[in-house]
Design an enzyme around this catalytic site. Structure first.
Site, short mmCIF file in Angstrom:
data_model
loop_
_atom_site.label_atom_id
_atom_site.label_comp_id
_atom_site.label_asym_id
_atom_site.label_seq_id
_atom_site.Cartn_x
_atom_site.Cartn_y
_atom_site.Cartn_z
CG HIS A 114 -3.21 -0.65 -6.59
ND1 HIS A 114 -3.45 -0.12 -5.76
CD2 HIS A 114 -3.09 -1.81 -6.43
CE1 HIS A 114 -3.73 -1.15 -4.67
NE2 HIS A 114 -3.66 -2.14 -5.16
NE ARG A 152 -4.38 -1.27 0.14
CZ ARG A 152 -4.35 -2.38 -0.69
NH1 ARG A 152 -3.59 -2.65 -1.65
NH2 ARG A 152 -5.67 -3.03 -0.66
CD GLU A 162 -2.62 3.25 -5.36
OE1 GLU A 162 -3.77 3.15 -5.59
OE2 GLU A 162 -1.87 2.80 -4.76
#
Ligand code: DGY
Length: 330
Positions: A290, A243, A272
């Site tokens: 991601h 993360r 993000e």
């Protein structure tokens, strides 16, 4: 025979891949939100307010406010193994079961971690760009020379399912040495892969490659910041497929600019889909949007598992992957 829950209203916040959608349609009264609705906080809260179950993605923040508006919600199934987008404590207080999708994405995520590690070490993306820009004039001894991977030390922070799958690939496939840091000993991996558990600072000091596999929570936020980057060596590489907020992105930029570490491979970012501007022109970083678990088969399996978790809860059975199982006991 399929369980019929047609009186139950299930919201799916964005279209999901594979058979999950029709499988859920056969069992419940499903509403798939149109693109853009889930990104609008008040429309998301409104959609979930009348739902019995919600299948959500990591892009949806399911917080106290959304949960407070929900009148009959029993389950929120996250289509991800990480669930930092959900306020689990608030869900537990509200009697809502939260589920995730572990296991089905482990190997796929480990593959991507190794891809990122190799691409960063061997300058694969830079090489591809170099060639496409027609800048390749002749072979040269140090043209795009990178870092060796075999025989080097891989440090893993968080030897959970994905961390172990990465460790196996690295040790058995690439002859790397393994050190790890985590809350507890993992004796089976020490036996199987000759891994050594080290202290937090030692992890940063000794890793040639440091790969992060921690869940994001208050303890792990900015686990890697200026102090830790200062402990790393000039030829070391940081890999983050966990993360974004586990790494202090501004501190990482400074460390890369100062040559404190050699490079970084990042699949996740603090805000993000925004990426710190200063990272974009850097040749020694590989940046991905991601996609750790993004194989078609795995994303389909994740969607199906999330759907199964919803149906289990709504039909009064135990879900496969509750993250707050205490709710089921009340
Ligand atoms: C996860 O499962 O937590 C991933 O980051 C989303 O694919």
């Amino acid at each position: 025979m399929s369980t019929s829950l047609s009186e139950h209203h299930v919201v799916v916040t964005r279209p999901v891949p594979g058979p999950a959608q029709s499988w859920l349609d056969d069992r419940a009264n499903v509403q798939v939100l149109e693109e853009g609705v889930a990104a609008d906080r008040s429309r998301l809260a409104e959609a979930i307010s009348e739902a019995d179950g919600a299948l959500v993605l990591v892009t949806e923040r399911i917080d106290e406010e959304v949960l407070a508006a929900a009148k009959r919600l029993k389950v929120v199934a996250n289509m991800a193994v990480g669930y930092d987008n959900i306020d689990v404590a608030a869900a537990t207080r509200a009697g809502v079961v939260v589920t995730n999708t572990p296991d089905v994405l482990t190997e796929t995520s480990a593959d991507l971690t190794l891809a990122l590690l190799l691409a960063t070490a061997r300058r694969v993306v830079e090489g591809d760009r170099f060639l496409r820009e027609r800048r390749w004039e002749r072979w040269a001894p140090l043209l795009l020379a990178g870092q060796d991977v075999y025989g080097r030390t891989l440090g893993i922070a968080g030897l959970g399912r994905i961390g172990r799958a990465v460790a196996r690939r690295a040790v058995l496939g690439f002859g790397m040495k393994l050190i790890y840091w985590g809350r507890s000993d993992v004796p089976e991996i020490e036996r199987e892969l000759g891994a050594e558990r080290v202290g937090r600072d030692e992890l940063f000091e000794r890793s040639d490659f440091l790969s992060l596999h921690l869940a994001l929570n208050d303890e792990t936020r900015h686990f890697v910041s200026s102090r830790e980057l200062g402990l790393m060596r000039e030829d070391s590489i940081l890999i983050n497929t966990a993360r974004g907020p586990i790494v202090d992105e501004a501190a990482l930029v400074s460390a890369l600019e100062a040559g404190q570490i050699w490079g970084a491979g990042l699949d996740v970012f603090e805000e993000e889909p925004s990426v710190t501007e200063a990272l974009l022109p850097m040749k020694n970083v590989v940046l991905l949007p991601h996609i750790g678990s993004a194989s078609v088969a795995t994303r389909e399996r994740m969607a199906k598992l999330a759907a199964e978790n919803i149906v289990a809860v709504l039909s009064g059975q135990s879900p496969l992957n509750p993250v707050n199982p205490e709710v089921l006991l009340t």
